[in-house]
Design a protein around this motif. Sequence first.
Motif, PDB file in Angstrom:
ATOM      1  N   LYS A 149       0.810  -1.226   0.000  1.00 11.16           N
ATOM      2  CA  LYS A 149       0.000   0.000   0.000  1.00 11.16           C
ATOM      3  C   LYS A 149       0.838   1.269   0.000  1.00 11.16           C
ATOM      4  N   GLY A 150       2.166   1.129   0.048  1.00 16.35           N
ATOM      5  CA  GLY A 150       3.023   2.307   0.224  1.00 16.35           C
ATOM      6  C   GLY A 150       3.163   3.147  -1.041  1.00 16.35           C
ATOM      7  N   GLN A 151       3.002   4.462  -0.882  1.00 19.11           N
ATOM      8  CA  GLN A 151       3.244   5.393  -1.990  1.00 19.11           C
ATOM      9  C   GLN A 151       4.184   6.477  -1.480  1.00 19.11           C
ATOM     10  N   GLY A 152       4.769   7.231  -2.382  1.00 17.76           N
ATOM     11  CA  GLY A 152       5.665   8.322  -1.980  1.00 17.76           C
ATOM     12  C   GLY A 152       6.803   7.778  -1.146  1.00 17.76           C
ATOM     13  N   GLU A 153       7.046   8.418   0.002  1.00 18.62           N
ATOM     14  CA  GLU A 153       8.173   7.983   0.845  1.00 18.62           C
ATOM     15  C   GLU A 153       7.940   6.611   1.452  1.00 18.62           C
ATOM     16  N   LYS A 154       6.676   6.213   1.537  1.00 21.55           N
ATOM     17  CA  LYS A 154       6.357   4.910   2.162  1.00 21.55           C
ATOM     18  C   LYS A 154       6.535   3.750   1.182  1.00 21.55           C
ATOM     19  N   TYR A 155       6.738   4.054  -0.100  1.00 22.98           N
ATOM     20  CA  TYR A 155       6.856   2.979  -1.094  1.00 22.98           C
ATOM     21  C   TYR A 155       8.045   2.071  -0.756  1.00 22.98           C
ATOM     22  N   PHE A 268      -4.401  -6.680  -0.540  1.00 22.48           N
ATOM     23  CA  PHE A 268      -3.840  -6.336  -1.854  1.00 22.48           C
ATOM     24  C   PHE A 268      -4.688  -5.270  -2.535  1.00 22.48           C
ATOM     25  N   LEU A 269      -4.634  -4.070  -2.014  1.00 21.10           N
ATOM     26  CA  LEU A 269      -5.431  -2.979  -2.572  1.00 21.10           C
ATOM     27  C   LEU A 269      -5.093  -2.795  -4.052  1.00 21.10           C
ATOM     28  N   GLY A 270      -6.105  -2.771  -4.897  1.00 20.88           N
ATOM     29  CA  GLY A 270      -5.853  -2.622  -6.336  1.00 20.88           C
ATOM     30  C   GLY A 270      -6.093  -3.933  -7.072  1.00 20.88           C
ATOM     31  N   VAL A 271      -6.093  -5.051  -6.328  1.00 22.75           N
ATOM     32  CA  VAL A 271      -6.336  -6.362  -6.955  1.00 22.75           C
ATOM     33  C   VAL A 271      -7.720  -6.381  -7.607  1.00 22.75           C
ATOM     34  N   GLU A 272      -8.621  -5.535  -7.081  1.00 14.23           N
ATOM     35  CA  GLU A 272     -10.015  -5.565  -7.547  1.00 14.23           C
ATOM     36  C   GLU A 272     -10.230  -4.807  -8.855  1.00 14.23           C
ATOM     37  N   ALA A 315     -11.430   1.951 -15.219  1.00 16.65           N
ATOM     38  CA  ALA A 315     -10.702   0.689 -15.001  1.00 16.65           C
ATOM     39  C   ALA A 315      -9.963   0.300 -16.279  1.00 16.65           C
ATOM     40  N   ASN A 316     -10.610   0.459 -17.404  1.00 20.02           N
ATOM     41  CA  ASN A 316      -9.980   0.101 -18.681  1.00 20.02           C
ATOM     42  C   ASN A 316      -8.763   0.981 -18.955  1.00 20.02           C
ATOM     43  N   ASP A 317      -8.920   2.272 -18.647  1.00 17.21           N
ATOM     44  CA  ASP A 317      -7.828   3.216 -18.867  1.00 17.21           C
ATOM     45  C   ASP A 317      -6.571   2.776 -18.088  1.00 17.21           C
ATOM     46  N   TYR A 318      -6.796   2.260 -16.873  1.00 17.56           N
ATOM     47  CA  TYR A 318      -5.674   1.754 -16.063  1.00 17.56           C
ATOM     48  C   TYR A 318      -5.096   0.468 -16.684  1.00 17.56           C
ATOM     49  N   LEU A 319      -5.975  -0.476 -17.002  1.00 15.91           N
ATOM     50  CA  LEU A 319      -5.492  -1.771 -17.504  1.00 15.91           C
ATOM     51  C   LEU A 319      -4.782  -1.630 -18.843  1.00 15.91           C
ATOM     52  N   ALA A 320      -5.216  -0.634 -19.646  1.00 11.13           N
ATOM     53  CA  ALA A 320      -4.640  -0.459 -20.985  1.00 11.13           C
ATOM     54  C   ALA A 320      -3.477   0.536 -20.985  1.00 11.13           C
ATOM     55  N   MET A 342       2.720   1.242  -8.790  1.00  9.57           N
ATOM     56  CA  MET A 342       1.991   1.223  -7.515  1.00  9.57           C
ATOM     57  C   MET A 342       1.178   2.514  -7.357  1.00  9.57           C
ATOM     58  N   GLU A 343       1.766   3.636  -7.757  1.00  9.90           N
ATOM     59  CA  GLU A 343       1.037   4.900  -7.585  1.00  9.90           C
ATOM     60  C   GLU A 343      -0.199   4.923  -8.474  1.00  9.90           C
ATOM     61  N   LEU A 344      -0.028   4.449  -9.694  1.00  8.47           N
ATOM     62  CA  LEU A 344      -1.184   4.425 -10.602  1.00  8.47           C
ATOM     63  C   LEU A 344      -2.249   3.460 -10.076  1.00  8.47           C
ATOM     64  N   MET A 345      -1.811   2.267  -9.663  1.00  2.55           N
ATOM     65  CA  MET A 345      -2.779   1.262  -9.210  1.00  2.55           C
ATOM     66  C   MET A 345      -3.529   1.733  -7.954  1.00  2.55           C
ATOM     67  N   LEU A 346      -2.786   2.225  -6.970  1.00  2.00           N
ATOM     68  CA  LEU A 346      -3.422   2.585  -5.702  1.00  2.00           C
ATOM     69  C   LEU A 346      -4.335   3.795  -5.860  1.00  2.00           C
ATOM     70  N   SER A 347      -3.910   4.781  -6.689  1.00  2.00           N
ATOM     71  CA  SER A 347      -4.769   5.958  -6.847  1.00  2.00           C
ATOM     72  C   SER A 347      -6.015   5.601  -7.655  1.00  2.00           C
ATOM     73  N   ARG A 348      -5.862   4.726  -8.655  1.00  2.00           N
ATOM     74  CA  ARG A 348      -7.041   4.347  -9.448  1.00  2.00           C
ATOM     75  C   ARG A 348      -7.989   3.493  -8.603  1.00  2.00           C
ATOM     76  N   SER A 349      -7.412   2.642  -7.776  1.00  2.00           N
ATOM     77  CA  SER A 349      -8.247   1.816  -6.896  1.00  2.00           C
ATOM     78  C   SER A 349      -9.090   2.720  -5.993  1.00  2.00           C
ATOM     79  N   ALA A 350      -8.451   3.747  -5.398  1.00  2.00           N
ATOM     80  CA  ALA A 350      -9.168   4.653  -4.485  1.00  2.00           C
ATOM     81  C   ALA A 350     -10.239   5.438  -5.250  1.00  2.00           C
ATOM     82  N   GLU A 351      -9.899   5.886  -6.451  1.00  2.00           N
ATOM     83  CA  GLU A 351     -10.863   6.657  -7.255  1.00  2.00           C
ATOM     84  C   GLU A 351     -12.105   5.806  -7.558  1.00  2.00           C
TER      85      GLU A 351
END
Length: 401
Positions: A149-155, A268-272, A315-320, A342-351
């Motif tokens: 789940k880490g982004q930025g400094e936490k990645y 696994f946030l983003g797996v969905e 979702a498609n925009d992320y996968l493609a 990770m940044e793309l996946m986690l932010s898209r998951s949250a959106e």
Amino acid sequence: MNYNPMRNLPAVAGYKSGDVLLLCGELFGRGYANGIVEEARQRGMTIIGTTVGRRTGEGALRPLDAEELAAAEEYLGGRIINIPLEAGFDMEPDASGVTVAERLKGIKPGAAEVEKELPVAANLLIVHSMAGGIPRARLFMPLLNRVFKGQGEKYLASSDFWGGELGKLCDLSFNEVTADSFAHLIEATAGLRGTVEGKDCSVAYAAYGYHGCEVLIDGAYRWQSYTPYLQGWAKMRLEEHARTAWEQGIKATVFNAPEILTNSSALFLGVEISLYPLLAALEKEGGGAVAASVRAECARLLAEGATLETMLARANDYLASSVMADFADLAQWPHHSTREQMELMLSRSAELLAMNANPKDIVCGALSGAVFRGVGRLMLDASWEPSAPVWWLNHDIMKYA
Ligand SMILES: NC(=O)c1ccc[n+]([C@@H]2O[C@H](COP(=O)([O-])OP(=O)(O)OC[C@H]3O[C@@H](n4cnc5c(N)ncnc54)[C@H](O)[C@@H]3O)[C@@H](O)[C@H]2O)c1
């Protein structure tokens, strides 16, 4: 690796009243095994379950107490062999240190109970749903939270974690829980095979695997996977165990299943994200009443102003996206994370999750239900006359859901 996607629906299995489904791995709400248990119940099969056990306040593993056992048996709709089958190991000072092989030997008295259910000619399907094995020591979770789940400094790059000593420890435990437990189970139930086979009946083993999944991306089915899936090496080892058993004439099959939301995948946030295109797949594969009711259920869960079309498009925009192109090679799986991915996946998951009206009742929950029911039915039917040690169940075959 031999990529083997199931493209055609298997014939309806001949399982009937009196046949037995033995579930190795505990049944939890929204978990994958609910699909096959529901399906077996509808066909009149006897269901026998197991438990992963519970921990005492001091950390020792124990069987279910009377109240827990009654609740678990009611939820399962069958008897539970109350021998704790937690596999892997942890670093708690008072851990028993008993391996899963030893525990599964303990299932032998339980296997005798299963035998009692097979006094007359009956078919037996043994289902393995065990996966996990994150060592319990407290130092793991903060690190794994940064990996997943880490982004930025936490990645924290998954390759850095995996290459270190703690990663190696995880690897050992994942292998034991996710993969070797299947081999031990096959070994521990040799007696059952003898009992059943002598009566001209079948014994088959079915295990849940994961090795990526084809979903609709830009209108065509393409293989993709969740990254970083650190259990991926153990899942490939699980496939190997099925191939080895197959070579010995034992019908053991791993069914690589799509990503869904369960207690185990919640970390696994983003797996969905790859679940959203299921809506389009259900329609592409013929629509019908199931597709319509899943769509209506999903539409009901949306926040004000959100639409399923926007959800699918994001979702498609992320996968493609070009970022994901580096992760598209099945032969290179499992992939390690990158900061950008990770940044793309986690932010898209949250959106996408924010498009639900209630964070506890979400579109992905409805889609997960459709998938675990479809997978349960496919696994049950394909186990009747098993034809390969490893199958991939992709979104195109979920028309069955
Ligand atoms: N959720 C997904 O996206 C997904 C995708 C493909 C395959 N799968 C597989 O489906 C199976 C069921 O998982 P799920 O996602 O439904 O979650 P779940 O939490 O419902 O099930 C996890 C299972 O693992 C068992 N388990 C956990 N830790 C264990 C341990 N230390 N020792 C022994 N058993 C242990 C539990 O008893 C339970 O049966 C797993 O094999 C999983 O890898 C899941």
